[in-house]
Design an enzyme around this catalytic site. Structure first.
Site, PDB file in Angstrom:
ATOM      1  N   ASP A   1     106.805  -9.656  42.949  1.00  0.00           N
ATOM      2  CA  ASP A   1     108.194 -10.126  43.007  1.00  0.00           C
ATOM      3  C   ASP A   1     109.078  -9.158  43.783  1.00  0.00           C
ATOM      4  OD1 ASP A   1     107.899  -8.197  41.018  1.00  0.00           O
ATOM      5  OD2 ASP A   1     108.288  -9.572  39.376  1.00  0.00           O
TER       6      ASP A   1
ATOM      7  N   ASP B   1     111.538 -10.250  27.035  1.00  0.00           N
ATOM      8  CA  ASP B   1     111.748 -11.680  26.767  1.00  0.00           C
ATOM      9  C   ASP B   1     110.510 -12.519  27.070  1.00  0.00           C
ATOM     10  OD1 ASP B   1     111.676 -11.703  29.526  1.00  0.00           O
ATOM     11  OD2 ASP B   1     113.698 -12.519  29.803  1.00  0.00           O
TER      12      ASP B   1
ATOM     13  N   HIS C   1     108.695 -12.466  29.905  1.00  0.00           N
ATOM     14  CA  HIS C   1     108.422 -12.845  31.303  1.00  0.00           C
ATOM     15  C   HIS C   1     107.215 -12.107  31.862  1.00  0.00           C
ATOM     16  CE1 HIS C   1     111.427  -9.527  32.721  1.00  0.00           C
ATOM     17  NE2 HIS C   1     110.224  -9.093  33.006  1.00  0.00           N
TER      18      HIS C   1
ATOM     19  N   GLU D   1     111.132 -16.109  34.031  1.00  0.00           N
ATOM     20  CA  GLU D   1     111.892 -15.969  32.792  1.00  0.00           C
ATOM     21  C   GLU D   1     111.617 -17.156  31.861  1.00  0.00           C
ATOM     22  OE1 GLU D   1     113.005 -13.212  32.195  1.00  0.00           O
ATOM     23  OE2 GLU D   1     114.562 -12.458  33.547  1.00  0.00           O
TER      24      GLU D   1
HETATM   25  C1  F6R Z   1     107.476  -6.179  37.830  1.00  0.00           C
HETATM   26  C2  F6R Z   1     107.491  -7.391  37.049  1.00  0.00           C
HETATM   27  C3  F6R Z   1     108.015  -7.436  35.654  1.00  0.00           C
HETATM   28  C4  F6R Z   1     107.710  -6.193  34.837  1.00  0.00           C
HETATM   29  C5  F6R Z   1     108.314  -6.327  33.444  1.00  0.00           C
HETATM   30  C6  F6R Z   1     108.066  -5.104  32.583  1.00  0.00           C
HETATM   31  O1  F6R Z   1     106.927  -6.417  39.112  1.00  0.00           O
HETATM   32  O2  F6R Z   1     107.077  -8.377  37.550  1.00  0.00           O
HETATM   33  O3  F6R Z   1     107.462  -8.553  35.012  1.00  0.00           O
HETATM   34  O4  F6R Z   1     106.337  -6.008  34.752  1.00  0.00           O
HETATM   35  O5  F6R Z   1     109.684  -6.542  33.545  1.00  0.00           O
HETATM   36  O6  F6R Z   1     108.741  -4.024  33.137  1.00  0.00           O
HETATM   37  P1  F6R Z   1     108.477  -2.536  32.621  1.00  0.00           P
HETATM   38  O7  F6R Z   1     107.064  -2.238  32.923  1.00  0.00           O
HETATM   39  O8  F6R Z   1     109.416  -1.683  33.430  1.00  0.00           O
HETATM   40  O9  F6R Z   1     108.770  -2.542  31.170  1.00  0.00           O
END
Ligand code: F6R
Length: 259
Positions: free
Chosen positions: A66, A135, A137, A142
């Protein structure tokens, strides 16, 4: 899903780095699926260390999950910049084989289609690393995301913006929109490894693994994947009802069956 509960992030990093290294040894042209954020950092550091010991990504390519929309690629918090500084610039992968969705594209729908096509043209992702949002995702899909979605624009929830505010000077600087691989895109990876650490992820992990398959917890879509592993530390696994079963079944597996 294979659920693996380990004592800490260091053990997770070793196990996941082993899985990456095995694939790259078997097929140097492996297509890596990379996540950004905090969860994969120790894994990337471990792979960087192994590269200085002879592991090579010289023939591999990589696709990011992403990218933010609204900040340039050159911004230090763009996911393209982050993955380069945290990982790919420190290994021998060729910079022109590290791909990300272009959040600066004028035509976002066309860019989304192009990105899905680029992944397919590369032969598909061999091993996809994922984190999970508080959440639920994965990527930036989301709650409410179609379980069959393709790469597209999404709006971040306020919870995600708040979670990611630590990377910016204030929450007001966190972009509202992103380009993300869809859940359908992610499901096409041959192997998926989701990692989560810390109590803040416990509810999301339990919903993903033991809850119903639901767009409300996008990570639950991994229940449909034939080769998905969810690897958590004790804290992130603390809300799992069947935690003892997962621990026993993993440690009784023969080596060849592991990841
Ligand atoms: C990042 C992504 C997100 C993160 C998620 C967890 O490329 O796609 O899904 O993996 O937000 O983030 P952290 O690891 O910072 O808790």
């Amino acid at each position: 899903m294979e659920v693996i509960v380990l004592p800490d992030a260091d053990r997770i990093a070793t196990l996941v780095a082993d899985a990456y290294a095995r694939r790259v040894h078997a097929n140097p042209a492996t297509v890596l699926g990379l996540a950004t954020g905090s969860s994969p950092l120790k894994i990337y550091r471990e792979l960087i260390r192994r590269c200085s010991d002879g592991l090579s990504f010289g023939s591999a390519s990589a696709f990011l999950l992403d990218e933010y929309i609204g900040i340039p690629r050159s911004h230090e918090q763009s996911y393209y910049s982050v993955i380069r500084s945290e990982f790919t610039d420190q290994i021998d992968i060729s910079a022109d084989r590290v791909f990300s969705p272009n959040g600066e594209a004028d035509d976002i729908p066309a860019e989304s289609e192009r990105y899905d096509r680029a992944i397919a043209d590369a032969g598909g992702v061999d091993i996809q690393l994922l984190g999970i949002g508080t959440d639920g995702h994965v990527g930036f899909n989301e709650p409410g995301s179609s379980l069959a979605s393709r790469t597209r624009i999404k709006t971040l929830t306020e919870q995600t913006r708040d979670d990611n505010a630590r990377f910016f000077s204030s929450i007001n600087d966190v972009p509202r929109h992103v380009l993300t691989q869809g859940l359908g895109t992610i499901l096409e990876a041959r192997k998926v490894i989701l990692v989560a650490m810390g109590a803040g992820k416990a509810e999301a992990v339990a919903a993903a693994v033991e809850g119903p398959l639901s767009a409300f917890c996008p990570a639950s879509v991994l229940q449909l994947h034939p080769n998905a592993a969810v690897i958590v530390d004790e804290a992130a696994g603390s809300a799992l009802e069947m935690v003892d079963y997962y621990k026993n079944s993993y440690f009784h597996k023969p080596d060849w069956q592991k990841l």
